[in-house]
Motif scaffolding. Sequence first.
Motif, PDB file in Angstrom:
ATOM      1  N   SER A 171       0.961  -1.294   0.029  1.00 37.01           N
ATOM      2  CA  SER A 171      -0.023   0.016   0.001  1.00 37.01           C
ATOM      3  C   SER A 171       0.860   1.138   0.142  1.00 37.01           C
ATOM      4  CB  SER A 171      -0.950  -0.222   1.163  1.00 37.01           C
ATOM      5  OG  SER A 171      -0.161   0.174   2.503  1.00 37.01           O
ATOM      6  N   ASN A 172       1.969   1.263  -0.852  1.00 37.31           N
ATOM      7  CA  ASN A 172       2.760   2.420  -0.821  1.00 37.31           C
ATOM      8  C   ASN A 172       2.338   3.562  -1.556  1.00 37.31           C
ATOM      9  OD1 ASN A 172       3.885   2.457  -3.646  1.00 37.31           O
ATOM     10  ND2 ASN A 172       4.065   0.191  -3.059  1.00 37.31           N
ATOM     11  N   PRO A 173       2.609   4.841  -1.193  1.00 40.79           N
ATOM     12  CA  PRO A 173       2.000   6.022  -1.851  1.00 40.79           C
ATOM     13  C   PRO A 173       2.527   6.181  -3.326  1.00 40.79           C
ATOM     14  CG  PRO A 173       3.739   6.574  -0.564  1.00 40.79           C
ATOM     15  CD  PRO A 173       3.633   5.066  -0.289  1.00 40.79           C
ATOM     16  N   VAL A 174       3.523   5.495  -3.600  1.00 44.84           N
ATOM     17  CA  VAL A 174       4.326   5.745  -5.030  1.00 44.84           C
ATOM     18  C   VAL A 174       3.571   4.631  -5.908  1.00 44.84           C
ATOM     19  CG1 VAL A 174       6.274   6.153  -6.544  1.00 44.84           C
ATOM     20  CG2 VAL A 174       6.219   6.761  -3.873  1.00 44.84           C
ATOM     21  N   ASP A 175       3.031   5.281  -7.200  1.00 38.85           N
ATOM     22  CA  ASP A 175       2.609   4.111  -8.234  1.00 38.85           C
ATOM     23  C   ASP A 175       3.785   3.541  -8.884  1.00 38.85           C
ATOM     24  OD1 ASP A 175       1.130   2.956  -9.994  1.00 38.85           O
ATOM     25  OD2 ASP A 175       0.553   4.574 -11.035  1.00 38.85           O
ATOM     26  N   LEU A 176       4.211   2.432  -8.757  1.00 40.11           N
ATOM     27  CA  LEU A 176       5.408   1.793  -9.360  1.00 40.11           C
ATOM     28  C   LEU A 176       4.683   0.714 -10.325  1.00 40.11           C
ATOM     29  CD1 LEU A 176       7.664   1.020  -6.237  1.00 40.11           C
ATOM     30  CD2 LEU A 176       7.663   2.891  -8.215  1.00 40.11           C
ATOM     31  N   GLY A 177       3.301   0.891 -10.697  1.00 42.48           N
ATOM     32  CA  GLY A 177       2.725   0.037 -11.629  1.00 42.48           C
ATOM     33  C   GLY A 177       2.054  -1.020 -10.886  1.00 42.48           C
ATOM     34  N   GLU A 178       1.354  -1.971 -11.576  1.00 41.68           N
ATOM     35  CA  GLU A 178       0.534  -3.225 -11.149  1.00 41.68           C
ATOM     36  C   GLU A 178       1.124  -3.957 -10.149  1.00 41.68           C
ATOM     37  OE1 GLU A 178      -2.687  -6.471 -12.687  1.00 41.68           O
ATOM     38  OE2 GLU A 178      -1.503  -5.209 -14.219  1.00 41.68           O
ATOM     39  N   TYR A 179       2.546  -4.418 -10.567  1.00 35.61           N
ATOM     40  CA  TYR A 179       3.180  -5.419  -9.802  1.00 35.61           C
ATOM     41  C   TYR A 179       4.304  -4.851  -9.277  1.00 35.61           C
ATOM     42  CZ  TYR A 179       0.221  -8.605 -12.640  1.00 35.61           C
ATOM     43  OH  TYR A 179      -0.691  -9.167 -13.198  1.00 35.61           O
ATOM     44  N   GLY A 180       4.606  -3.403  -9.074  1.00 35.26           N
ATOM     45  CA  GLY A 180       5.920  -2.939  -8.578  1.00 35.26           C
ATOM     46  C   GLY A 180       5.722  -2.677  -6.999  1.00 35.26           C
ATOM     47  N   TYR A 181       6.826  -2.671  -6.371  1.00 36.79           N
ATOM     48  CA  TYR A 181       7.002  -2.438  -4.913  1.00 36.79           C
ATOM     49  C   TYR A 181       8.287  -2.129  -4.609  1.00 36.79           C
ATOM     50  CZ  TYR A 181       8.334  -7.417  -5.399  1.00 36.79           C
ATOM     51  OH  TYR A 181       9.004  -8.644  -5.486  1.00 36.79           O
ATOM     52  N   PHE A 182       8.328  -1.749  -3.273  1.00 36.59           N
ATOM     53  CA  PHE A 182       9.745  -1.278  -2.511  1.00 36.59           C
ATOM     54  C   PHE A 182      10.284  -2.679  -1.871  1.00 36.59           C
ATOM     55  CE2 PHE A 182       8.034   2.926  -2.950  1.00 36.59           C
ATOM     56  CZ  PHE A 182       9.169   3.498  -3.397  1.00 36.59           C
ATOM     57  N   VAL A 183      11.601  -3.139  -1.918  1.00 35.85           N
ATOM     58  CA  VAL A 183      12.266  -3.980  -1.156  1.00 35.85           C
ATOM     59  C   VAL A 183      13.374  -3.179  -0.442  1.00 35.85           C
ATOM     60  CG1 VAL A 183      11.460  -6.046  -2.274  1.00 35.85           C
ATOM     61  CG2 VAL A 183      13.675  -5.021  -2.909  1.00 35.85           C
ATOM     62  N   VAL A 184      13.894  -3.693   0.790  1.00 42.78           N
ATOM     63  CA  VAL A 184      15.020  -3.237   1.500  1.00 42.78           C
ATOM     64  C   VAL A 184      15.758  -4.238   1.816  1.00 42.78           C
ATOM     65  CG1 VAL A 184      15.789  -1.719   3.310  1.00 42.78           C
ATOM     66  CG2 VAL A 184      13.459  -1.324   2.338  1.00 42.78           C
ATOM     67  N   TYR A 185      17.034  -4.357   1.660  1.00 40.37           N
ATOM     68  CA  TYR A 185      18.307  -5.248   1.905  1.00 40.37           C
ATOM     69  C   TYR A 185      19.342  -4.559   2.761  1.00 40.37           C
ATOM     70  CZ  TYR A 185      16.860  -7.081  -2.635  1.00 40.37           C
ATOM     71  OH  TYR A 185      15.974  -7.489  -3.773  1.00 40.37           O
ATOM     72  N   ASP A 186      19.985  -5.508   3.587  1.00 41.74           N
ATOM     73  CA  ASP A 186      21.156  -5.104   4.062  1.00 41.74           C
ATOM     74  C   ASP A 186      22.183  -5.300   3.273  1.00 41.74           C
ATOM     75  OD1 ASP A 186      21.826  -7.293   4.613  1.00 41.74           O
ATOM     76  OD2 ASP A 186      21.561  -7.535   6.798  1.00 41.74           O
ATOM     77  N   LYS A 187      23.597  -5.025   3.516  1.00 38.24           N
ATOM     78  CA  LYS A 187      24.715  -5.078   2.842  1.00 38.24           C
ATOM     79  C   LYS A 187      25.148  -6.732   2.678  1.00 38.24           C
ATOM     80  CE  LYS A 187      26.666  -0.412   3.796  1.00 38.24           C
ATOM     81  NZ  LYS A 187      27.792   0.375   4.361  1.00 38.24           N
ATOM     82  N   ASP A 188      24.576  -7.301   3.321  1.00 39.29           N
ATOM     83  CA  ASP A 188      24.751  -8.840   3.407  1.00 39.29           C
ATOM     84  C   ASP A 188      23.488  -9.735   2.737  1.00 39.29           C
ATOM     85  OD1 ASP A 188      27.114  -8.684   4.771  1.00 39.29           O
ATOM     86  OD2 ASP A 188      26.134  -8.746   6.627  1.00 39.29           O
TER      87      ASP A 188
END
Length: 580
Positions: A93-110
Motif C-alpha cells: 500500500s505504498n504511496p508511489v505508483d510503481l505499476g500493477e506489480y511494482g513494490y519496494f524492498v530493502v536489503y542490508d549489505k549482506d
Amino acid sequence: MKLKIGHKLISMMLIVLIVPNIIIGTVAYFISKDQMDRLGKTTLQNGVEMAIQLIDSTNKQVENGELSLEDAQERVKEYLIGKMNADGKRTISNPVDLGEYGYFVVYDKDGLEVAHPSIEGKNVWETKDVDGKLLVQEQIKVAKNGGGFVEYSWALPNDDKAIEKKISYNKIDPNWGWVISAGTYKMDFNKGANQVLLALVITLFLSVIIGGFLSYYFAKRMSKPITAITNHAAEVANGNLSVKVNTTDRSDEIGELVNSFSLMVVNLKALISKVNNSVHSITSTSQNLSAVAEETTASSEEIGKAISEISKGAVQQASDADDTFNATIELASQIQEMSDKTELMSAASKQVVASNQFGLTSVSTLKVKSNDTETSVSQTKEVMETLTEKVKEIELIIKTINSISEQTNLLALNASIEAARAGEHGKGFAVVASEVRKLAEETSLATDKVRQTLSGIMEVTDIANKEMDKTKLLAKEQLDAVVLTEESFNQIAGSVSGIQSIIEDVNENIQLLVTSKDNVSKAVESIAAVSEESAASTEQVTSSIEEQLNAIVVVSDSAQELNDLINDLKVEIEKFKLDS
C-alpha cells in the motif's frame, strides 16, 4: 498479370494511405514506448530518493529522542510497503505508483531482506533470475557505487511460467546502511504505448476503408478516357490512320491528352502523304551515289596499301633507332657506374697503402719492443738465479747456526749436570745454564722457521725460473711472428702498389670511353629523332588516307543504307490506311 490503370491508381492511393500511417504509427509507438520507459525509470528513481529522504527525516526524530530506532524503522517499512499482517507478510500500500506489480524492498549489505511484502527476514544473497544472474548481489553492488538500475528476467506473481523483463533502481541509505530498491515490470511502463498503438491501428483501418472508396471513384473517372485513347492508339499503331478521335471539353491533363492525340492523328496523316511522294525521287539519287562511292573506294584502297607499306618501314626504323638509343643510354649508365666504382677502388687502394704503411710502422715498433722484452726476461732470469744462489748460501749459514745451537744446548745440559754436582755453590751456574739452554732452543726454533721460509722461497723461485723460461720462449716466438708479419706487410705493399697503378690505367681508359659514349649517344639520339619524325609524318599521311577511305566507305554504306531505308519506308507507308 497485367493491371489496368484504374487498378494501379487504386493500389497507389492505398499505398500512399497505408505506408505513411504505418511509418507514423511505428515511430509514434517507439517514441511513446521510449518516453514511458524513461518516465518509469524516473518514477523508480524518485521513489528511492523519496524513501531515503523519509529515512533521513525519521532518523532525525530518533536522534532527538522522539522515536526509538525500532519504531522508526517499522514506520518507514509501513510507509514504503504496508503494515505487517499476522502471517508475517505485508500488504502493498505504498504511496508511489510503481505499476500493477511494482513494490519496494530493502536489503542490508549482506543480502538480508530487511523489508519485503512476503519474505522479510530471509537472506537472498544467492538469489538468481531465470538467466542465472545474481540479481541481489548486482543490486547491492550498484547501490554501493552511488545508485543505478538493474534489469533482470522474473516470473509474474500470478503466473510462474510467464517470464517478463523487470527493472529496479537501487541506492544505499547513508543513515541506516539500508539498500533501498524500487522495482517493477517493464510491461507496466508500456501500457500507454500499447493504447497508442491500438488507436493507430483503428485509424489505419478506417483510413483504408474511406480511402478505398475515394480511390475507386477517382480512378474510374480518370481511367475511362485513357482507356478510349489507348484503343485509338492501338489502331494507329496497326497503321489505321482513318480512326476518328472525338475532342473533349475537359480542361485537365486528360482533356489535353485526348485533344493532342486527335491533332497528332491529323498531322501524322498529312506527313505520311508527303513522305510517300518524296520516296520515289530519293531512290534514284541514292542509287547513283552508291555507284560513285564504289569506284572511289577501289582507288583509295590501292593508295592506302602503298602508303601502309611505307608507314610500316618508317615505324620499324623509328622503333629500331629508339631501341638503339635506349641501349646506348643503358651502356652509358653502366660506363658511368663503372667509372664511379673505379674511382672508389682507387681511393680504397690509397687507403690500403696508407694502412699498410701504418701497419709496417706498428710492426717495427712491436719488433723493437719484443727485443726489449726478451732482454728484460733474460736479465730477470739471471736475477732469479742469483737469488737462488743467495738463498742456498743462507741455508748453509742456518745449518751452521743450527749446529752451534745444538752444541750450545749440549753444553748447557752438561753445565746443569755439573752445577747439580756442585750443590749449593753451583745454583747460580745452574740458572745460567738453564737460560743458555732456553736461548739455544729458541735459536733452534727460529732457525727451523727461517729454514721453512727459505724452502718456500726456493719453491717459488723454482716456479719463477720455469715461468721465465716459458716467457723467454714465448718472447722468441713472438719476435719470429713479428718478423714474418713484417715480411707479409712488405709483400702486401708491393702488391697494392701494382694494383693502384693498374686501377689508374683502367680509370684513364674508362674516361676515354665515357667521352666516346657521349658522342655516340648524341648521334643515336639524332637518328632516333629523325626516324620518329619520318614515322610520324608517314603515319599522319596513312591516317589521312584511311580517314578518306573510311569516309568513302561510310558514304557508300550510307547510300546503301539509305536505299534500304527507302525500300523499308515504302513498305511501311503502304501499311498506313489514309482514307476510310
